[in-house]
Design an enzyme around this catalytic site. Structure first.
Site, PDB file in Angstrom:
ATOM      1  N   TYR A  73       0.831  -1.213   0.000  1.00  0.00           N
ATOM      2  CA  TYR A  73       0.000   0.000   0.000  1.00  0.00           C
ATOM      3  C   TYR A  73       0.862   1.258   0.000  1.00  0.00           C
ATOM      4  O   TYR A  73       0.705   2.136  -0.858  1.00  0.00           O
ATOM      5  CB  TYR A  73      -0.926  -0.010   1.219  1.00  0.00           C
ATOM      6  CG  TYR A  73      -1.894   1.155   1.255  1.00  0.00           C
ATOM      7  CD1 TYR A  73      -3.109   1.088   0.575  1.00  0.00           C
ATOM      8  CD2 TYR A  73      -1.602   2.327   1.955  1.00  0.00           C
ATOM      9  CE1 TYR A  73      -4.001   2.153   0.594  1.00  0.00           C
ATOM     10  CE2 TYR A  73      -2.479   3.390   1.983  1.00  0.00           C
ATOM     11  CZ  TYR A  73      -3.679   3.305   1.308  1.00  0.00           C
ATOM     12  OH  TYR A  73      -4.553   4.357   1.316  1.00  0.00           O
ATOM     13  N   LYS A 111       1.494   3.896  -3.239  1.00  0.00           N
ATOM     14  CA  LYS A 111       1.169   5.321  -3.100  1.00  0.00           C
ATOM     15  C   LYS A 111       2.409   6.183  -3.323  1.00  0.00           C
ATOM     16  O   LYS A 111       2.353   7.221  -4.002  1.00  0.00           O
ATOM     17  CB  LYS A 111       0.574   5.596  -1.713  1.00  0.00           C
ATOM     18  CG  LYS A 111      -0.789   4.972  -1.457  1.00  0.00           C
ATOM     19  CD  LYS A 111      -1.861   5.619  -2.292  1.00  0.00           C
ATOM     20  CE  LYS A 111      -3.248   5.145  -1.873  1.00  0.00           C
ATOM     21  NZ  LYS A 111      -4.327   5.757  -2.688  1.00  0.00           N
TER      22      LYS A 111
END
Length: 256
Positions: free
Chosen positions: A157, A161
């Site tokens: 994650y 990002k």
């Protein structure tokens, strides 16, 4: 368009005099601006749409979405909805042309879409749409990323990002604003087990240190839109706005 209709109203929206004043000055000094929103039916995206419409600072607000929106509120005549195919870069570039500002709130989860699906949305769709915005001469690109985003992270994650943030910041936009909120607080339309598990202790911690780990989606949207009203003295400009910064900006504005 696909999916059930999302209803958006301006009920319970809190702007503040500082926001309203900045919106008016922005419109007066830089007339004719238009905004596009990606991910406008998500939890942050719908709040961005609300704040853009309530501000009356842009001549047009185009929401690119796969889900129809029913908007009831001020300046409804300025809202345009267009279906989107994030894999058709040529069409994205054509549709984005003529917009000065972009607000990207795209995102999914690994639990919902799997690892490959998550990367496809949160990296590929985000980066490809940013490239189309750059080709369309968008002046200011704002993206809702995440606290802890880091392209060198060992966690999918945060790494995803961070990779997207880094690539967008190096595309050559006149201005890129990366917003990195903590855990988002909202009445989410879809159930996410982890968020349910941590919600109660998180709320207790939030009472003690409100700007440390979490933030309401409405505050993120307020910060993103309010930030667009400032005109930088020099460009190009890349800026990162953290969780505490968003809290501070919103809270201070409400005191004025």
């Amino acid at each position: 368009m696909e999916g059930s209709t999302l209803k958006i109203t301006l009920d319970k929206i809190v702007l503040g005099n500082k926001f309203t004043k900045a919106a008016g000055e922005f419109k007066e000094k830089t007339p004719g601006k238009s905004a596009l929103v990606l991910g406008g039916t998500g939890e942050v995206g719908r709040e961005v749409v609300k704040h853009l419409m309530a501000s009356d600072a842009f001549d047009k607000v185009t929401v690119f979405t796969r889900r129809p929106i029913e908007y009831t509120g001020a300046n409804a005549e300025k809202l345009v909805q267009k279906p989107v195919d994030y894999e058709d870069s040529a069409r994205l570039e054509r549709d984005f042309a003529g917009h000065s500002h972009a607000f990207c709130c795209l995102g999914t989860t690994r639990a919902k879409s799997g690892a490959d699906g998550f990367y496809k949305v949160d990296h590929d769709y985000v980066v490809d749409s940013a490239k189309a915005c750059k080709q369309a001469n968008v002046e200011h690109y704002s993206i809702c990323s995440s606290s802890g985003a880091n392209k060198n992270s060992m966690f999918l994650y945060m790494k995803t990002k961070g990779q997207a943030d880094d690539e967008i910041q190096n595309m050559g936009f006149p201005r890129v604003s990366v917003f990195r909120p903590g855990m988002l607080l909202c009445d989410r339309g879809e159930s996410r087990l982890l968020e349910k598990v941590v919600t109660v202790p998180l709320k207790l911690l939030t009472m003690v240190a409100p700007s440390l780990l979490s933030i309401p989606t409405s505050t993120v949207a307020w910060a993103m839109v309010n930030n667009a009203f400032t005109v930088p003295a020099t460009t190009p400009l890349n800026e990162i706005i953290g969780n505490a910064d968003m809290h501070k900006g919103f809270d201070n504005a409400q005191k004025e």
